[in-house]
Design an enzyme around this catalytic site. Structure first.
Site, PDB file in Angstrom:
ATOM      1  N   CYS A  80       0.747  -1.239   0.010  1.00  0.00           N
ATOM      2  CA  CYS A  80       0.039  -0.149   0.072  1.00  0.00           C
ATOM      3  C   CYS A  80       0.852   1.357  -0.143  1.00  0.00           C
ATOM      4  O   CYS A  80       0.249   2.393  -0.302  1.00  0.00           O
ATOM      5  CB  CYS A  80      -1.023  -0.099   1.278  1.00  0.00           C
ATOM      6  N   HIS A 323      -9.796   2.453  -1.583  1.00  0.00           N
ATOM      7  CA  HIS A 323      -8.219   2.319  -1.228  1.00  0.00           C
ATOM      8  C   HIS A 323      -7.957   1.477  -2.716  1.00  0.00           C
ATOM      9  O   HIS A 323      -7.753   0.424  -2.767  1.00  0.00           O
ATOM     10  CB  HIS A 323      -8.194   1.378  -0.179  1.00  0.00           C
TER      11      HIS A 323
END
Length: 379
Positions: A80, A323
């Protein structure tokens, strides 16, 4: 080290777009950043693109549509934190004088890929034994409740706060207010984390153009500087006695703050990785906005909401925007730059002069975490 500035920003709406490729999303974000900067794309000297899933020659495939060839292009992956790692790498290229202008891209197309195949390496012991992100953060949440007095209502308030913020963000996947009660009563995922405390998997892209001061002054008088940038890997503290302590997050914070010459009380606005609601409280502490264990009290004070002393995630955060993995790390930098320009519309933090973009990425057997990246921006 030279000063580095954000010249152009761009992003797509985040959402579920199964009919769109990662490269089409990337081209949309890059086109927006180029228009925002006013440059000819052929002036770019380096391009670095982050994509976690199905990554190939993404920089090249995105930039060919803009006639950009024959320059350094690279594709990076860091869970991420991939997007913020791309930003950090381009920042370093310009700060050290290798290049005068470069582009960082983060992109992900999760909903267009096959819904099968492993997401973790076979040698990752925790993943093989069934550890997953909701379970990991649920364990952290229960520890926060036991040791620091956080409550289920506190975690639900983080989600409610960020959804309130997102109502005014045209890029957000979800632009609807939810109450604390609605968050608490949504489907239980991993006790105490409910569905509305989890960020949605999303598709999207973001891009930022960085440059030297001399290059920036050719195009703008609104100079947004990246005063500090750090990227730190996890420490070997997986079996530490206090699981809510993220030493590598504080390490990244201290490096970035020292480089920028700032203190926590100087910060006006923050965009962070809030994949799960309880995580936001931990980031308050990692970023030294409050003492360890005081994250819930800071939230309760109203300091981290719009209108408070140091708003966190005025964009709505991952909980509301969604996300798209690598795109998020570039998006947080773009959002802070937009805040400092005063161009954030209904999510604007009035008078913001200094902001923080923070992104975490991954876990690995024996490590406290994969990576933590922090950028300090100011006007």
């Amino acid at each position: 080290m030279r000063d580095v500035f954000v010249l152009g920003i761009g992003q797509t709406v985040f959402g579920k777009f199964p009919d769109r490729s990662a490269h089409s999303l990337g081209r949309e974000a890059v086109g927006a950043a180029i228009r925002d900067s006013g440059i000819d794309p052929r002036e770019l000297e380096v391009v670095k693109t982050a994509r976690m899933l199905d990554s190939t020659t993404d920089s090249q495939k995105i930039m060919m549509s803009f006639g950009v060839t024959g320059i350094e292009m690279m594709n990076v992956e860091n869970a991420c934190a991939g997007g913020s790692s791309a930003v950090h790498s381009v920042w370093a290229d310009i700060a050290t004088g290798r290049y005068d202008v470069g582009l960082a891209i983060g992109v992900e197309s999760i909903n267009s890929r096959p819904k099968s195949g492993p997401l973790s390496a076979s040698e990752d012991l925790e993943a093989e034994l069934g550890q997953h992100m909701p379970g990991l953060f649920a364990n952290l949440a229960r520890r926060q409740m036991e040791v620091f007095g956080a409550t289920r209502e506190d975690f639900a308030e983080v989600s409610a706060k960020n959804h309130r913020h997102a109502v005014h963000n045209p890029y957000a996947q979800y632009r609807k207010e939810v109450s604390v009660e609605e968050v608490l009563n949504s489907t239980m995922i991993a006790d105490p984390i409910t569905l509305l405390q989890c960020c949605p998997n999303s598709d999207g892209a973001a891009a930022v153009i960085l440059c030297s001061a001399e290059f920036a002054r050719r195009y703008t008088t609104k100079l947004i500087q990246i005063r500090g940038s750090s990227l730190v890997s996890g420490t070997y503290d997986f079996s530490q006695s206090e699981t809510t302590l993220f030493d590598f997050g504080t390490m990244a914070t201290e490096k970035a703050y020292t480089m920028a010459g700032i203190a926590p009380e100087d910060i006006d606005v923050v965009e962070i990785h809030d994949a799960f609601a309880n995580e936001e409280l931990l980031r308050y502490e990692d970023l030294l906005i409050c003492e360890r264990g005081e994250g819930a009290n800071l939230l309760r004070s109203g300091a981290t909401a719009l209108g408070g002393r140091v708003p966190f995630n005025p964009s709505g955060g991952l909980l509301s925007l969604g996300h798209p993995l690598s795109a998020s790390g570039v998006r947080v930098v773009a959002d802070i730059a937009r805040q400092l320009r005063g161009d954030s519309g209904g999510t604007q933090v009035e008078g913001a002069k200094l902001g923080i973009a923070n992104m975490l990425g991954g876990v690995a057997t024996g490590l406290q975490g994969g990576a933590c990246s922090i950028q300090v921006l100011s006007r």
